[in-house]
Scaffold this motif. Sequence first.
Motif, mmCIF file in Angstrom:
data_model
loop_
_atom_site.group_PDB
_atom_site.id
_atom_site.type_symbol
_atom_site.label_atom_id
_atom_site.label_comp_id
_atom_site.label_asym_id
_atom_site.label_seq_id
_atom_site.Cartn_x
_atom_site.Cartn_y
_atom_site.Cartn_z
ATOM 1 N N LYS A 61 57.183 -11.407 16.281
ATOM 2 C CA LYS A 61 56.930 -12.840 16.156
ATOM 3 C C LYS A 61 55.612 -13.128 15.438
ATOM 4 C CE LYS A 61 54.662 -13.222 20.707
ATOM 5 N NZ LYS A 61 54.656 -13.914 22.011
ATOM 6 N N SER A 62 54.664 -12.179 15.506
ATOM 7 C CA SER A 62 53.339 -12.411 14.937
ATOM 8 C C SER A 62 52.806 -11.126 14.317
ATOM 9 C CB SER A 62 52.355 -12.894 16.009
ATOM 10 O OG SER A 62 52.801 -14.076 16.626
ATOM 11 N N ARG A 91 56.729 -15.219 12.560
ATOM 12 C CA ARG A 91 56.457 -16.660 12.564
ATOM 13 C C ARG A 91 54.974 -16.999 12.418
ATOM 14 N NH1 ARG A 91 59.846 -15.963 16.949
ATOM 15 N NH2 ARG A 91 58.251 -16.574 18.467
ATOM 16 N N ARG A 92 54.092 -16.027 12.709
ATOM 17 C CA ARG A 92 52.661 -16.319 12.663
ATOM 18 C C ARG A 92 51.912 -15.124 12.080
ATOM 19 N NH1 ARG A 92 49.857 -18.468 18.056
ATOM 20 N NH2 ARG A 92 51.378 -20.105 17.543
ATOM 21 N N GLU A 126 53.167 -20.065 10.518
ATOM 22 C CA GLU A 126 51.929 -20.432 11.185
ATOM 23 C C GLU A 126 50.860 -19.420 10.779
ATOM 24 O OE1 GLU A 126 52.981 -20.188 15.259
ATOM 25 O OE2 GLU A 126 54.182 -22.022 15.237
ATOM 26 N N CYS A 176 43.907 -16.323 18.508
ATOM 27 C CA CYS A 176 44.708 -16.928 17.440
ATOM 28 C C CYS A 176 46.165 -16.469 17.492
ATOM 29 C CB CYS A 176 44.104 -16.597 16.086
ATOM 30 S SG CYS A 176 42.503 -17.401 15.773
ATOM 31 N N GLU A 179 47.508 -18.231 21.204
ATOM 32 C CA GLU A 179 47.390 -19.644 21.532
ATOM 33 C C GLU A 179 47.673 -20.516 20.307
ATOM 34 O OE1 GLU A 179 44.069 -20.778 24.036
ATOM 35 O OE2 GLU A 179 43.515 -18.655 24.224
ATOM 36 N N ASP A 180 48.571 -21.474 20.482
ATOM 37 C CA ASP A 180 48.980 -22.335 19.378
ATOM 38 C C ASP A 180 47.840 -23.200 18.849
ATOM 39 O OD1 ASP A 180 51.512 -21.320 19.707
ATOM 40 O OD2 ASP A 180 52.290 -23.063 20.798
ATOM 41 N N ARG A 181 46.879 -23.526 19.715
ATOM 42 C CA ARG A 181 45.835 -24.478 19.305
ATOM 43 C C ARG A 181 44.937 -23.951 18.199
ATOM 44 N NH1 ARG A 181 41.268 -24.277 24.077
ATOM 45 N NH2 ARG A 181 41.766 -22.194 24.886
ATOM 46 N N TYR A 182 44.972 -22.638 17.930
ATOM 47 C CA TYR A 182 44.102 -22.089 16.903
ATOM 48 C C TYR A 182 44.799 -21.893 15.557
ATOM 49 C CZ TYR A 182 41.035 -21.334 20.852
ATOM 50 O OH TYR A 182 40.250 -21.530 21.966
ATOM 51 N N THR A 183 46.080 -22.203 15.479
ATOM 52 C CA THR A 183 46.774 -22.043 14.201
ATOM 53 C C THR A 183 46.317 -23.123 13.221
ATOM 54 O OG1 THR A 183 48.649 -23.364 14.989
ATOM 55 C CG2 THR A 183 48.784 -20.974 15.257
#
Length: 279
Positions: A61-62, A91-92, A126, A176, A179-183
């Motif tokens: 996923k990342s 995805r990230r 992301e 990063c 946590e979604d908030r750092y994308t």
Amino acid sequence: MIVVTGATGNIGRPLTRALAEAGEQVTAVSRHPAAVPDGVRHQVADLAEPAGLRPALAGAKSLFLLLSGDLHAVGANPADIIGEAADSGVRRIVLLSTLGVVTRPFGATRIAMRALEDTVRESGLEWALLRPGGFASNALWWAESVRARRAVGAPFGDVGVPVVDPADIAAVAAACLLEDRYTGGAYELTGPEVITPRGQTEALAAALGSPVAFHELTRDEARAAMAQSMPEELADDTLDILGNPSPAELRVSPDVERVLGRAPRSFADWAARNVTAFR
């Protein structure tokens, strides 16, 4: 699953461990076989051949992307890795870039890294960009001479920059990735204070509990040594920064504390934790 490239290095090792401890499935990628934490899958792959990453990326996923040295050379095309990741369903992406894309954007290596940053931004995935300055762990270049002669040789002995602990880079990378908030952010990562090579030598001596002499190298002497482990152009760029840092390169960034909720670790802390390498 999260894929960590450069997983056996000074950033990849603590990052792999932190992700595994957070309960994530992790695939650690390195060029050679290596030991990894329990529960972590290891995959041998060469980033210079992006197609070889497909087995590692399957089901991921990342991706944490740390370029090997040859991918910083003129003519390399690390953007192919981004394409492989997207095609594999990643995805990230968290990319380890460099502060130099901001402070010295016109050097060839930084132009290439800026282009890779743009590829990541435009990938549809992301993303987060990590832009560290100089690494505290670059002091490991001195380990052999400290062990053998209790001496450090380095250029620009009284010119400092706020070097960052790789463990802090790894901790920011983990945040990063998890946590979604750092994308969608670009994070400039430095240590808490400017420190010179002479000051680093004093910190190593304090950690060892014995004197360590400092010998100032010429730029040519330092370039010859650095060129053994990195492209010559990258060595020249690094020496330009070390010898004449700009105000932006002397700035202590708030980003480590902003992400981690604590001040960045000092060079003295890094030296104390890594003192066995110098004994």
